[in-house]
Enzyme design. Sequence first.
Site, short mmCIF file in Angstrom:
data_model
loop_
_atom_site.label_atom_id
_atom_site.label_comp_id
_atom_site.label_asym_id
_atom_site.label_seq_id
_atom_site.Cartn_x
_atom_site.Cartn_y
_atom_site.Cartn_z
N TYR A 1 0.86 -1.18 0.00
CA TYR A 1 0.00 0.00 0.00
C TYR A 1 0.89 1.23 0.00
CZ TYR A 1 -3.37 3.50 1.66
OH TYR A 1 -4.16 4.61 1.80
N ASP B 1 9.40 2.73 -0.51
CA ASP B 1 8.40 3.40 0.33
C ASP B 1 8.65 3.00 1.78
OD1 ASP B 1 6.22 4.41 1.65
OD2 ASP B 1 4.72 3.57 0.29
N LYS C 1 4.60 8.96 8.76
CA LYS C 1 4.32 8.35 10.07
C LYS C 1 5.30 8.81 11.18
CE LYS C 1 1.18 4.95 8.30
NZ LYS C 1 1.22 4.44 6.95
#
Length: 459
Positions: free
Chosen positions: A152, A247, A279
Amino acid sequence: MPSSAPEAGRSVDRSAELFARARRVTPGGVNSPVRAFNAVGGTPRFMASAAGPWLTDVDGNEYVDLICSWGPMLLGHAHPEVLEAVAAAAARGTSYGTPTEAEVELAEEIVGRTPVDAVRLVSSGTEATMSAIRLARGFTGRDLVLKFAGCYHGHVDSLLASAGSGLATFAVPGTPGVPADFTQHTMVLPYNDRAAVEAAFAEHGDSIACLITEAAAGNMGMVPPEDGFNRFLQETCSNHGALLVSDEVMTGFRVTRTGRWGLDGAVEGWRPDLMTFGKVMGGGFPAAAFGGRADVMAHLAPEGSVYQAGTLSGNPVAATAGLTTLRLATDAVYDHVDKAARVVREAASAALSEAGVPHVAQADGTMFSVFFTESDDVTAVRDFAEAGRQRADRYAAFFHSMLDQGVYLPPSAFEAWFLSAAHDDRALDRVLSALPAAARAAAAVPDPETAHETKDRDQ
Ligand SMILES: *Cc1c(COP(=O)(O)O)cnc(C)c1O
């Protein structure tokens, strides 16, 4: 709303009331789908406050938090030094639309910890991957993007793609609202599958702008790359003039001090061309970044011609929260999170074994997850197809038993579990003492032959 969830003894009246109000004014009552509990059923808990490893909901129930805001809260909630720095920054004004010192310091901290030469700050992981892809396309003059099923990268149009009907075919939109024309430029491959990567490059090598991968897949449950897989991706991309976009929005500054790259590239002596972060580096605020090779980053406006911008990019309060968090994220913090994660993972696995629940617990650095497999024959989960063969119904029972005992797990079987430096003995004891009953609840779920299993309802 499925109502199968046990709510034994605990009042969730205020949460239920807020959820009903929320559903009148917000689609599904939530601002990000997984929060709605669709995969596990029951009433989503509306949180009122958090401190250290604890969450407190609007009914006053306390939970040990095992999602840590899906990763960011590496130091635990409401860390006093982060709060102090944030309050001081906010008191100086919350946004200027001009450059600030905090942005320079945050960029220096990221460049210091990772192999990127330069970074651009943005406000979300989605924005980071979207911008990295645009930059890769602008730099290479090519359109095609490769991604892996189950990885994702935020809700970027061209990355919300599902695998086409065969190997080395173009992707189809993974959601309504994405034109097929967009995903025509995306190919979806099985994770950890070198032959599929080789086949895609053999056929389309000259048109591939980049391959984007999670540095370790954490969004289908924790599926680490096989030994040497990331290095193979870097070499394959580089042999074809394509860029590797790693990522690290989830793994960055979380799996190790330097992120997931610290476990392979740093040791093996290679680096991705571009990386994305989010994050943890936002310290609980909306901050993210993409960065990489100096010659690639130089293509970004205003130095180069690839356009990218943001009113709140590098916001001084967010940058301060992120910078303070990263500066406090010392080796001792990672050691603690590592140990706490191991304690929970091993105890969960032991409790499930004891109750006779087939499962696989997989870890990568300080991140891990538990797959509720269909049988004991499964010993590892390597890709999305394997991750999909889970007893989501057993996970739902396990989840609700833990929740009733005051432990907040991810409300989906396909997510990693997260700990923090604030998870102390009291918090871990609560988790450990809840596990046996939760494992028995999972074991008590009838097999699909006797009760028709409902397919996972969440996306
Ligand atoms: C969370 C996540 C994103 C998206 O970040 P948002 O801030 O939610 O937009 C992208 N990539 C990975 C690997 C993630 O885990």
